[in-house]
Write a protein that holds these residues in place. Structure first.
Motif, PDB file in Angstrom:
ATOM      1  N   GLU A   1      -3.173   5.221  -3.758  1.00  0.00           N
ATOM      2  CA  GLU A   1      -4.245   4.651  -3.890  1.00  0.00           C
ATOM      3  C   GLU A   1      -5.409   5.273  -3.479  1.00  0.00           C
ATOM      4  O   GLU A   1      -6.663   5.215  -4.142  1.00  0.00           O
TER       5      GLU A   1
ATOM      6  N   LEU B 250      -1.672   4.724 -11.838  1.00  0.00           N
ATOM      7  CA  LEU B 250      -2.702   5.673 -11.026  1.00  0.00           C
ATOM      8  C   LEU B 250      -2.384   6.974 -11.056  1.00  0.00           C
ATOM      9  O   LEU B 250      -3.092   7.944 -11.232  1.00  0.00           O
TER      10      LEU B 250
ATOM     11  N   PRO C 120       0.762  -1.222   0.014  1.00  0.00           N
ATOM     12  CA  PRO C 120      -0.035   0.044   0.006  1.00  0.00           C
ATOM     13  C   PRO C 120       0.799   1.197  -0.152  1.00  0.00           C
ATOM     14  O   PRO C 120       1.981   1.220   0.491  1.00  0.00           O
TER      15      PRO C 120
ATOM     16  N   GLY D  14      -3.100  -1.201  -8.967  1.00  0.00           N
ATOM     17  CA  GLY D  14      -2.930   0.284  -8.369  1.00  0.00           C
ATOM     18  C   GLY D  14      -1.334   0.681  -8.337  1.00  0.00           C
ATOM     19  O   GLY D  14      -0.837   1.527  -7.456  1.00  0.00           O
TER      20      GLY D  14
END
Length: 454
Positions: free
Chosen positions: A104, A328, A100, A323
């Protein structure tokens, strides 16, 4: 000129593309990295693209309306996208974290501004992966075994939806109940047996079928604009949304083609309808691979790893490049650019100007040609045979359409034979003028074919 003469003229002008194709066939099945990229006698091979233009390996230039099958809403190599790629290197220093990171969340919030139905979202790497995850989520949420899809609608190349994918099948089906048919070699019977096929734009028959199958069907998946250019009747869409709610069946919109193109908020904005799940792709990545599934939080929650320690209690979804920063960042900057006042409206205006010009030219040559589509996408219905009674699928003359496409390529307009036309922010007055001049010359070229078309 007849069709063989038009194709011979194409061959004489594209010898290098022919040579590239012949060499590619030696090591690539069919010479292409995707069957949709092929057309006979051979596909053009391109060497460069800028803005709304592409140049093939023979040095011929074309106004590009394929736009990577609609993905390039800002055209080729737009400064916004080029800057986004540089931003990735400067800000993140990597093309993939595999874990992560902050962007995102920012991208999800941007999508939510345009799609109010999306309360939660997961990224994938393609539209195919998005529809695959949407179907898996829907069946897990419903606890049922079957999906319903529409005859002639395409949702990517995975087994669950490789049934009745071509428009030709819709033409055969007409207003009768469509029979489920395989769309690929190697497709297990299971998927045909677990797919209910519905007739597009026929609410009465859809209701009859879904009421009969309600205990088995967990979701209806559809292109709200079939193939990206055949719009559903608004009354049909409203009726289908109410019917699926009444029956407790999830409604899934495949907006891979129509997202950010029919309207910035997709076909659901155009129709004023909120589906339970939405699959997105293409424009969302700013020209880089991407997909997404968004919708109701209670459905998406089934994929959360925090939900359970048992794998069978969780909808599996993963992917190393989901992602990734390039897709992105390019996508986020593209959406920001399109949301600037007047940007998207200008593309709509240019699209309508082009469509009107084509209609005017066709009338002057007394050739049956009609652009069909909404938003920034359209396709060309040719011949004088009317659309079907239910209004769902145009009934074209394939020979006349193929003749038109080969004439257009010769005169510097590319969209791949039979494919829809997509426009970008880079299509302007120069491109429209060039395109209409090409249509003018092409209509003159195909008069011989048009005279024999009913």
């Amino acid at each position: 000129m007849d069709l063989p003469a038009l194709k011979d003229r194409f061959i004489q002008r594209t010898k290098q593309s022919q040579a590239v194709f012949e060499a590619a066939k030696m090591v690539i099945p069919g010479g292409v990295q995707g069957n949709i990229k092929f057309f006979a006698p051979y596909p053009l091979s391109f060497s460069q693209a800028r803005g709304a233009w592409m140049t093939d390996v023979d040095g011929n230039r074309y106004v590009d309306y394929l736009l990577s099958f609609g993905a390039l809403m800002l055209g080729h190599g737009h400064p916004v996208v080029r800057g986004a790629v540089q931003e990735v290197w400067e800000r993140y220093g990597t093309t993939s974290f595999g874990v992560p990171y902050e962007l995102e969340f920012a991208m999800v919030k941007q999508v939510q501004k345009l799609y109010p139905s999306i309360k939660s979202l997961r990224f994938t790497n393609s539209g195919l992966e998005a529809t695959l995850l949407a179907v898996r989520l829907a069946l897990a949420f419903s606890g049922k075994t079957h999906i319903a899809k529409f005859d002639g609608h395409y949702h990517g190349g995975h087994e669950q939806v490789l049934v009745n994918t071509s428009v030709a099948e819709s033409l055969e089906a007409g207003n009768t109940r469509p029979a489920a048919r395989k769309a690929s070699l190697g497709l297990p019977d299971y998927y045909v047996e677990h797919t209910i096929v519905l007739p597009f734009n026929n609410l009465a028959l859809c209701e009859q079928i879904l009421r009969e199958q309600v205990t088995r069907v967990g979701a209806v998946i559809m292109e709200p604009v079939q193939a990206g250019y055949i719009p559903a009747d608004p009354a049909f869409m409203r009726g289908l949304r109410q019917l699926t709610r009444d029956l407790g069946i999830l409604l899934v919109f495949d907006e891979v083609k129509t997202g950010f193109r029919v309207a910035l908020g997709g076909a659901q904005e155009y129709y004023g309808i909120e589906p339970d799940l939405t699959a997105l792709g293409k424009v969302l990545g700013g020209g880089f691979p991407i997909g997404a599934v968004g919708g109701r939080e209670d459905i998406l929650r089934l994929s959360a790893p925090t939900r359970s320690t048992q794998l069978t209690d969780i909808v599996f979804h993963s992917g190393t490049f989901n992602g990734n920063p390039i897709s992105l960042t390019a996508g986020l900057r593209t959406l920001e650019f399109l949301r600037e006042p007047g940007r998207f409206e200008r593309v709509l205006d240019v699209t309508n100007q082009l469509k009107q010009g084509i209609v005017s030219l066709a009338k002057s040559y007394d050739i049956g040609v009609e652009p069909i589509g909404i938003g920034t996408i359209f396709n060309i219905k040719v011949g004088r045979t009317p659309a079907q009674a239910d209004g769902s699928v145009p009934n074209p003359s394939r020979e006349l359409r193929e003749a038109l496409d080969f004439a257009l390529m010769y005169h510097g307009v590319f969209s791949k034979p039979f494919n829809r036309f997509s426009l970008s922010t880079e299509h302007g007055e120069t491109e429209v003028a060039h395109t209409l001049a090409a249509f003018d010359k092409s209509f003159a070229d195909i008069r011989e074919v048009a005279r024999t078309t009913v």
